[in-house]
Design a protein around this motif. Sequence first.
Motif, PDB file in Angstrom:
ATOM      1  N   GLU A 135       0.819  -1.210   0.000  1.00 42.94           N
ATOM      2  CA  GLU A 135       0.000   0.000   0.000  1.00 42.94           C
ATOM      3  C   GLU A 135       0.859   1.269   0.000  1.00 42.94           C
ATOM      4  OE1 GLU A 135      -2.125  -2.546   3.184  1.00 42.94           O
ATOM      5  OE2 GLU A 135      -0.300  -2.737   1.969  1.00 42.94           O
ATOM      6  N   TRP A 136       2.064   1.210   0.556  1.00 45.29           N
ATOM      7  CA  TRP A 136       2.929   2.388   0.556  1.00 45.29           C
ATOM      8  C   TRP A 136       3.166   2.908  -0.863  1.00 45.29           C
ATOM      9  CZ3 TRP A 136       7.474   0.493   4.181  1.00 45.29           C
ATOM     10  CH2 TRP A 136       7.011   0.439   5.505  1.00 45.29           C
ATOM     11  N   TYR A 137       3.123   1.991  -1.826  1.00 40.83           N
ATOM     12  CA  TYR A 137       3.469   2.330  -3.207  1.00 40.83           C
ATOM     13  C   TYR A 137       2.238   2.452  -4.102  1.00 40.83           C
ATOM     14  CZ  TYR A 137       7.909   0.798  -1.289  1.00 40.83           C
ATOM     15  OH  TYR A 137       9.024   0.661  -0.489  1.00 40.83           O
ATOM     16  N   GLY A 138       1.050   2.515  -3.513  1.00 40.87           N
ATOM     17  CA  GLY A 138      -0.162   2.740  -4.282  1.00 40.87           C
ATOM     18  C   GLY A 138      -0.966   1.507  -4.598  1.00 40.87           C
ATOM     19  N   PHE A 139      -0.624   0.370  -4.023  1.00 43.08           N
ATOM     20  CA  PHE A 139      -1.366  -0.865  -4.250  1.00 43.08           C
ATOM     21  C   PHE A 139      -2.761  -0.756  -3.642  1.00 43.08           C
ATOM     22  CE2 PHE A 139      -2.710  -5.136  -3.017  1.00 43.08           C
ATOM     23  CZ  PHE A 139      -2.425  -5.872  -4.160  1.00 43.08           C
ATOM     24  N   GLY A 140      -3.787  -1.186  -4.385  1.00 42.69           N
ATOM     25  CA  GLY A 140      -5.133  -1.103  -3.841  1.00 42.69           C
ATOM     26  C   GLY A 140      -6.184  -1.619  -4.797  1.00 42.69           C
ATOM     27  N   ALA A 141      -7.393  -1.741  -4.305  1.00 46.66           N
ATOM     28  CA  ALA A 141      -8.494  -2.288  -5.094  1.00 46.66           C
ATOM     29  C   ALA A 141      -8.890  -1.370  -6.243  1.00 46.66           C
ATOM     30  CB  ALA A 141      -9.697  -2.544  -4.193  1.00 46.66           C
ATOM     31  N   THR A 142      -8.678  -0.057  -6.096  1.00 44.21           N
ATOM     32  CA  THR A 142      -9.057   0.888  -7.149  1.00 44.21           C
ATOM     33  C   THR A 142      -7.903   1.237  -8.073  1.00 44.21           C
ATOM     34  OG1 THR A 142      -8.612   2.782  -5.698  1.00 44.21           O
ATOM     35  CG2 THR A 142     -10.851   1.869  -5.681  1.00 44.21           C
ATOM     36  N   ALA A 143      -6.707   0.752  -7.780  1.00 42.52           N
ATOM     37  CA  ALA A 143      -5.551   1.025  -8.637  1.00 42.52           C
ATOM     38  C   ALA A 143      -5.645   0.194  -9.909  1.00 42.52           C
ATOM     39  CB  ALA A 143      -4.263   0.715  -7.889  1.00 42.52           C
ATOM     40  N   THR A 144      -4.972   0.622 -10.957  1.00 38.58           N
ATOM     41  CA  THR A 144      -4.950  -0.140 -12.200  1.00 38.58           C
ATOM     42  C   THR A 144      -4.118  -1.412 -12.013  1.00 38.58           C
ATOM     43  OG1 THR A 144      -2.968   0.949 -13.063  1.00 38.58           O
ATOM     44  CG2 THR A 144      -5.105   2.006 -13.499  1.00 38.58           C
ATOM     45  N   ASP A 145      -4.324  -2.370 -12.911  1.00 40.15           N
ATOM     46  CA  ASP A 145      -3.525  -3.599 -12.855  1.00 40.15           C
ATOM     47  C   ASP A 145      -2.039  -3.283 -12.978  1.00 40.15           C
ATOM     48  OD1 ASP A 145      -6.007  -4.691 -12.805  1.00 40.15           O
ATOM     49  OD2 ASP A 145      -5.767  -5.924 -14.615  1.00 40.15           O
ATOM     50  N   THR A 146      -1.700  -2.352 -13.849  1.00 36.14           N
ATOM     51  CA  THR A 146      -0.303  -1.975 -14.041  1.00 36.14           C
ATOM     52  C   THR A 146       0.268  -1.351 -12.774  1.00 36.14           C
ATOM     53  OG1 THR A 146      -0.673  -1.601 -16.402  1.00 36.14           O
ATOM     54  CG2 THR A 146       1.271  -0.579 -15.419  1.00 36.14           C
ATOM     55  N   ALA A 147      -0.510  -0.457 -12.136  1.00 34.56           N
ATOM     56  CA  ALA A 147      -0.038   0.190 -10.918  1.00 34.56           C
ATOM     57  C   ALA A 147       0.150  -0.816  -9.792  1.00 34.56           C
ATOM     58  CB  ALA A 147      -1.028   1.277 -10.496  1.00 34.56           C
ATOM     59  N   ASN A 148      -0.746  -1.766  -9.679  1.00 37.37           N
ATOM     60  CA  ASN A 148      -0.600  -2.773  -8.634  1.00 37.37           C
ATOM     61  C   ASN A 148       0.638  -3.637  -8.850  1.00 37.37           C
ATOM     62  OD1 ASN A 148      -2.722  -2.148  -6.935  1.00 37.37           O
ATOM     63  ND2 ASN A 148      -4.180  -3.466  -7.997  1.00 37.37           N
ATOM     64  N   GLY A 149       0.890  -4.007 -10.109  1.00 35.59           N
ATOM     65  CA  GLY A 149       2.103  -4.768 -10.388  1.00 35.59           C
ATOM     66  C   GLY A 149       3.352  -3.992 -10.026  1.00 35.59           C
TER      67      GLY A 149
END
Length: 566
Positions: A135-149
């Motif tokens: 989560e520190w790096y923007g991981f989340g349910a509303t983030a894009t697949d690319t952002a989560n990766g």
Amino acid sequence: MAPVFGQKTYGVWTQASEGAADFETRMLAKQDTLGLLVSSADNGGVNSASAQLVADSATAVAQGVGLTLKPGTYHLTTSVTFACGVVIPAGVIFLRDAGVTLTFNGWVFASRSNHFTGTGNVTFGPGAIAIAYAEWYGFGATATDTANGGAIDAAILSNAPEVLLPSGSYSYSGNGISIDRAIRFGGTGSCGGDGNATGNPGAATTKLTYTGTGVGLTLVGSGTEGKENLHVHDLSLWGTASAAGGVQLGSSVLVTKGSCKNLHIRGFTKVGAWGYRYAKVLSWVSQNVYCQANYDGFANLSGDVATTIYEANCMSRSNVRFGRYIAGFFETGQFDRPLAEGNGDAAWCFEGNGIHDVDIDNNHSEANNGTSGTAPLQIGLNANSGGTGVSSTIRFWGGGFYDAVAGRTVDSDYASAVAFHDVSWTSTVAGAWRATAHTKDCSYNHQSATIYEGMVAGNTPDGVAVLAQGSHGFERFTLAGAGATKSVGFAGTVLLTDLTNDRVALVRFAVNRHVAQILNDVDAFCHVGSGNAGTVNLDYSSGFFIQNSTAGSIDFMAEVISNRHL
């Protein structure tokens, strides 16, 4: 003892003791009295905060205290290193320009929310953090697949001893997750399902769905000696028909001394894909790994290398093809209580010429449907291996095969020293084990009287030995009275011992139970002498018959002694 902040000691201060609805706001208001220096850097997100943060860090070090930040966006245009401890409340964002590195060398207390954005790097010195949160790096349910990766990759690169993902359902894309260092990587809670065949993750667990075309999670070996102490736990990893596979252990170089526990891997259905692959791995523990609805469940492919492998309570269910497909180099494997259920083809398929010293304890195989008439256990079949490699020294101990393929349990071709010890088969009819002339030195040992030689179709003298109450592989008997006869219904080399007079004869019988060769002078043996004129004759027409032509009785022992029976 009261907690220590910086060089000062304070009493316990909690949300309950303060009676504040907004505990974090009250904490920020009190930080100057908690031994923490409040940074005066610009947090508006426009002007650069780099220089002031560096200055504040130096001041905190000089005062022997930590540094805390007010919520807001800190724009970093040049690299910043914190030599002091830092408190990072929710709402603090570090916006890093390209080429900027943010380094924490002191301790870090950070909320489990997004703190790092931009394109620069974030590094943590030894001991700065025990756990890095995605989560520190923007991981989340509303983030894009690319952002989560990207967030997962950044957390792994943090050098923290452990990376944790939050509970919930998330998707990610890209080339998949690659881990190339000693680490504990996992989710929150467990991978426990909802208790039915869907295998949906339970409440408060972590589910990742990989939407890319690579491998969902690879533990990457590198260097000449590989990587060790990589541990993955408590995740549900789901894929699509586009992905190459789920979890892969090792790459071009091995990984070693690691583990995977409490994983649920599902949906990697592309032809040739797999849920869990032993690619290049040494000394590995897999526990409670559940592969469901993939192309193959567990796999070791041609060219893969796996040794000293331990599995406990792992399950393959409803996979398109095999529950377990082992076709590479696989040695010294221990499978404890594996379960295979409802797979489209075999529960187990062993192929290749590097499989040996594998023990399977208390296997449970149920409702696996061999395709094109194949059995739920396949060993060394050319149709799958594409070659003539021998799968050898595979031992099943206890457990059973309770499968839906009528009259079929085992198909073997290039198989050597495969043994079953007290393993239950639903089907023990003729042909339950279909062998070829390439099947050598195998055996089936069981206490059941329903087990017999005829259950092996295509057997040869040095192929499959069946040792059970029904097989007559060992028998003692007494002939009493004139005209008494005894039929011993087995094939192979027979040691016939006259227990009364201490005489021995060796007789070899063919698979069709007709005499193929007499190795000793039977007449010499049969005339027992010493005043006893009894004579033993052999009738070759339909089996091994012994007749005592006198009124006296003689005890005999008949035992199969060929290599395939010992």
